[in-house]
Design an enzyme around this catalytic site. Structure first.
Site, short mmCIF file in Angstrom:
data_model
loop_
_atom_site.label_atom_id
_atom_site.label_comp_id
_atom_site.label_asym_id
_atom_site.label_seq_id
_atom_site.Cartn_x
_atom_site.Cartn_y
_atom_site.Cartn_z
N LYS A 60 -0.63 -9.13 7.40
CA LYS A 60 -1.42 -8.03 7.05
C LYS A 60 -1.06 -6.35 7.59
O LYS A 60 -0.97 -5.52 7.09
CB LYS A 60 -2.78 -8.07 7.57
CG LYS A 60 -3.65 -6.96 7.38
CD LYS A 60 -5.24 -7.66 7.03
CE LYS A 60 -6.22 -6.24 6.76
NZ LYS A 60 -7.52 -6.53 6.82
N HIS B 260 -4.92 -11.77 11.46
CA HIS B 260 -3.44 -11.46 12.14
C HIS B 260 -3.85 -11.27 13.53
O HIS B 260 -2.68 -11.73 14.10
CB HIS B 260 -3.19 -10.03 11.20
CG HIS B 260 -3.87 -9.02 11.28
ND1 HIS B 260 -3.38 -7.70 11.58
CD2 HIS B 260 -5.34 -8.72 11.13
CE1 HIS B 260 -4.50 -6.94 11.49
NE2 HIS B 260 -5.46 -7.48 11.40
N ARG B 261 -4.83 -10.77 13.97
CA ARG B 261 -4.78 -10.25 15.57
C ARG B 261 -4.84 -11.62 16.23
O ARG B 261 -4.42 -11.62 17.45
CB ARG B 261 -5.75 -9.24 15.85
CG ARG B 261 -5.44 -7.88 15.14
CD ARG B 261 -5.67 -6.76 15.92
NE ARG B 261 -5.47 -5.63 14.95
CZ ARG B 261 -4.05 -5.01 14.99
NH1 ARG B 261 -3.28 -5.54 15.53
NH2 ARG B 261 -3.84 -4.00 14.21
N ASN C 250 -4.55 -2.28 -3.92
CA ASN C 250 -5.69 -2.26 -3.43
C ASN C 250 -5.64 -1.52 -2.11
O ASN C 250 -6.13 -1.92 -1.02
CB ASN C 250 -5.96 -3.85 -2.96
CG ASN C 250 -7.10 -4.01 -2.16
OD1 ASN C 250 -8.17 -3.40 -2.35
ND2 ASN C 250 -7.29 -5.34 -1.45
N GLU D 102 -12.18 -9.17 10.66
CA GLU D 102 -11.59 -10.10 9.81
C GLU D 102 -12.64 -11.21 9.81
O GLU D 102 -12.65 -12.13 9.26
CB GLU D 102 -10.37 -10.34 10.13
CG GLU D 102 -9.39 -9.50 9.61
CD GLU D 102 -9.08 -7.92 10.33
OE1 GLU D 102 -10.17 -7.92 11.08
OE2 GLU D 102 -8.34 -7.23 9.81
N ASP E 102 -9.28 -3.04 18.87
CA ASP E 102 -8.31 -4.09 18.24
C ASP E 102 -7.46 -4.67 19.22
O ASP E 102 -7.11 -6.06 19.51
CB ASP E 102 -7.69 -3.63 17.05
CG ASP E 102 -8.25 -3.41 15.85
OD1 ASP E 102 -9.54 -3.87 15.66
OD2 ASP E 102 -7.91 -2.82 14.95
N ASP F 256 0.97 -1.10 -0.10
CA ASP F 256 0.10 0.01 0.02
C ASP F 256 0.73 1.38 -0.18
O ASP F 256 0.46 2.26 -0.43
CB ASP F 256 -0.92 -0.06 1.45
CG ASP F 256 -2.07 -0.99 1.21
OD1 ASP F 256 -1.83 -1.86 0.13
OD2 ASP F 256 -2.94 -1.03 2.01
#
Ligand code: C5P
Length: 670
Positions: free
Chosen positions: A431, A403-404, A95, A357, A329, A52
């Site tokens: 990610k 990922h978390r 993206n 997610e 998160d 990104d």
């Protein structure tokens, strides 16, 4: 990097030392755009290297900004400072929503002809609310495909049309805060003579992200006022001013795993605290308030700008009952910390977990139960009871492409029962934190004997090097090619003109002890020379066999080999890995093949390198080398008593690898 479907974490005992966290993605791209709009050069430090940020840098280059990547996460951006960007330009933005949205707004307010597109998935991500807001203002912007989605065309080649800045610009705030961020970043471009007002329609979600935007704008000289997060005023006379240098903060939620590791284990018994670099008490991210939650559980946290230091305080940790709405998160990390607490911990107001997610409440509950925990869940809460030492179970944690989930469950490896934890699909951490596990292993400590070692010993050309490297790759373990050490010693001796004979044993041992050898990324370096290929020569192999028969040389290389036993594990190949160097290894394989097959394999190998040889000579050499290796007085080539013998004469490499991995799996508690 592991190629595996899983990564096994050995039981970890302590964490200490320092860890540098990667820059945050959303801050990186905001900073790049602001630097591009400013006058002068901004030196951006700790920029995240990711897809990104790459597309953003490429786009800025295409628009005529100066972009100099100096390495080490530093980029120098020379901004437009009021100049027109290069036009026409076609920008491909992959993206990256954090590039597409703000660039759209900025380019629409600058005049010129632009096309902005991305990968197919990007063309399914809505941008209609932002496009509507810009059209309200008078900008000419079209959706080239479906209305409301990229690709977009901005058609203002003959200059910016007159803009309607008198009325407030209205934008929806209840779908994504990124549209508001895009407008806030870009509208100062037109707030010269008059102030510009944005009004949010609907309840503003993700306020902490808007807070980040406002903080970064302030660092670039734009002071936006807001009224109750519904009305934002960009003052007249606004002008982007480069701060000269700026550091991109690390992601504060990524810091939570290390804060937790510190709270559970750091600084115990006078050991080092855990220092976290990249994010600090001056953080502009909402999730930094995770620190308060960790402190409430007993962690001792100090810090300053860009750094934190954590030690265990209360032990066991103190159970908490917390409204986690402000740290959605990072709060997942608390659910795993709760296993180490003195009572039931309840996390409330976490309904948003259900739509991330994965359904994170369900996922956390299910995986915590696998560890043996008692967990209760509701629509928007989760409660976790502490796990007494006797109740812990070794578990294989499913990570739901989240990922978390993967990162938080790594904290279960600090369990007091000394059990390993398996993380499935470990690469999902890519990610936000591609090197998460490497970073964890760099600060985690555990007794040597807890670090698993798989030994693969066997005769010359039995295929053990290839098999061992592949097993290491599959399991995400380190790889020790001990033969390379003897080969390196032999090569160094040949270069130094030292004869390889018993009379020179002490000189050769001294040479081996001080060998300036480095193993990095699959290559071997002696001083500054890459010797990866040189040590494979037949002559070096023969001399390696001679030098390895000298006891003092073998002794001199022991420490170097033991140092390869690092987290999360090791696959070691050689002759005496299972018998001498790692006698306690939990899996020992003796890999053989018939002399005929081995000579043939070696022959093929040499021919493919353009080296001529005859099979009969090669076979004679192999047998001579085996005889010497097997008959020497120290560490002769023999299978360890507890080794499993694998004759791979008739197996493919993949079959041999699969067999070793299957034996290994059979010994795991999962
Ligand atoms: O495995 P490789 O052929 O690279 O090893 C080169 C030589 O080093 C072997 O022939 C053997 O004599 C010696 N060696 C050893 N002990 C080990 C590994 C290799 O003696 N662990």
């Amino acid at each position: 990097m592991y190629s595996t479907a899983f990564l096994d974490l050995p039981p970890l005992q302590q964490a200490g030392g320092s860890v540098q966290l990667p820059g945050s993605k959303s801050i990186s791209n905001r900073v790049l755009l602001l630097a591009a709009l400013s006058e002068g050069t901004t030196e951006v430090h700790d920029l995240l290297a990711s897809d990104d940020t790459r597309v953003m840098l490429d786009a800025l280059r295409a628009l005529g900004c100066g972009v100099q990547e100096a390495g080490g996460g530093v980029a120098r951006i020379t901004g437009l400072g009021g100049r027109q960007p290069k036009s026409p330009a076609k920008l491909f933005l992959g993206n990256a929503g954090t590039a597409m949205r703000p660039l759209t707004a900025a380019l629409a307010l600058l005049g010129g002809e632009y096309e902005l597109s991305g990968i197919p998935r990007m063309h399914e991500r809505p941008i209609g609310d932002l496009v509507d807001a810009l059209r309200q203002l008078g900008c000419r912007i079209d959706c080239v495909g479906s209305e409301g989605y990229p690709p977009l065309r901005i058609a203002q080649g003959d200059g910016l049309p007159p803009l309607r800045l008198d009325a407030p610009i209205r934008v929806r705030g209840d779908v994504s805060s990124q549209f508001l961020t895009a407008l806030l970043l870009a509208l100062p471009l037109v707030a010269r003579e008059q102030e510009v007002v944005i009004e949010v329609v609907g309840e503003l979600i993700s306020r902490p992200y808007i807070h980040i935007t406002l903080e970064l704008l302030a660092r670039f000289g734009i002071a936006v006022r807001h009224e109750a997060w519904q009305r934002f005023v960009i003052p007249a006379g606004s002008q982007y001013r480069s701060p000269g240098q700026i550091h991109v903060e690390a992601d504060a939620s990524s810091a939570s795993y290390f804060i937790a590791a510190g709270a559970i284990t750091a600084g115990v018994g006078g050991e080092k605290p855990l220092k976290i670099l990249g994010v600090g008490l001056d953080s502009i991210q909402g999730d930094i308030r995770f620190i308060e939650a960790a402190q409430a559980m007993g962690a001792q946290v100090t810090g300053g700008p860009g750094w934190l230091e954590v030690c265990r305080g209360a032990w066991p940790l103190k159970a908490i009952d917390l409204d986690c709405n402000h740290i959605p998160d990072a709060a997942m990390t608390l659910a795993v910390m709760a296993l180490y607490a003195d009572g039931v911990t309840t996390l409330r107001n976490i309904a948003s977990w259900r739509v991330k997610e994965t359904d994170r409440i369900a996922a956390m509950a299910c995986e915590l139960r696998k560890l043996g925990a008692t967990v209760q869940e509701g629509a928007d809460w989760l409660s976790v009871a502490p796990l007494p030492q006797a109740d812990w179970r070794a578990a294989s944690i499913h990570t739901y492409d989240d990922h978390r989930v993967a990162m938080c469950f790594s904290l279960a490896a600090f369990n007091p029962a000394g059990l390993p934890v398996r993380i499935e699909d470990p690469r999902c951490v890519g990610k936000t934190f591609p090197d998460y596990f490497e970073a964890l292993f760099a600060v985690a400590q555990t007794p040597q004997e807890r670090i698993p070692v798989i030994c693969i010993d066997g005769p010359t050309a039995s295929g053990k090097g290839t098999v061992a490297a592949a097993v290491a790759q599959q399991l995400g373990y380190h790889f020790l090619d001990s033969g390379a050490m003897y080969r390196t010693t032999a090569l160094a001796a040949m270069r130094a003109g030292i004869a390889i004979e018993p009379g020179q044993e002490q000189r050769l041992a001294a040479l081996a002890r001080g060998l300036p050898v480095r193993f990095k990324d699959g290559r071997i370096w002696l001083d500054d020379g890459d010797i990866t290929d040189a040590i494979r020569a037949e002559e070096v192999g023969m001399n390696a066999s001679r030098v390895s028969a000298l006891p003092a040389v073998r002794q001199a290389l022991v420490a170097l080999q033991l140092a390869f036993r690092r987290l999360p594990g090791l696959v070691a190949d050689g002759r005496d890995m299972g018998t001498v160097i790692f006698p306690g290894a939990p899996l020992k394989v003796f890999l053989t093949a018939s002399a005929a097959v081995r000579a043939e394999r070696r022959h093929k190998q040499l021919i493919s390198k353009g080296i001529s040889a005859t099979i009969s000579d090669l076979r004679a050499d192999l047998e001579a080398r085996d005889a010497r290796d097997a008959s020497r007085s120290v560490a002769p080539l023999v299978p360890a008593e507890d080794a499993l013998v694998l004759d791979n004469s008739l197996l493919t490499i993949d079959e041999a690898v699969a067999q070793v991995v299957a034996w290994w799996q059979a010994r795991q508690p999962f």
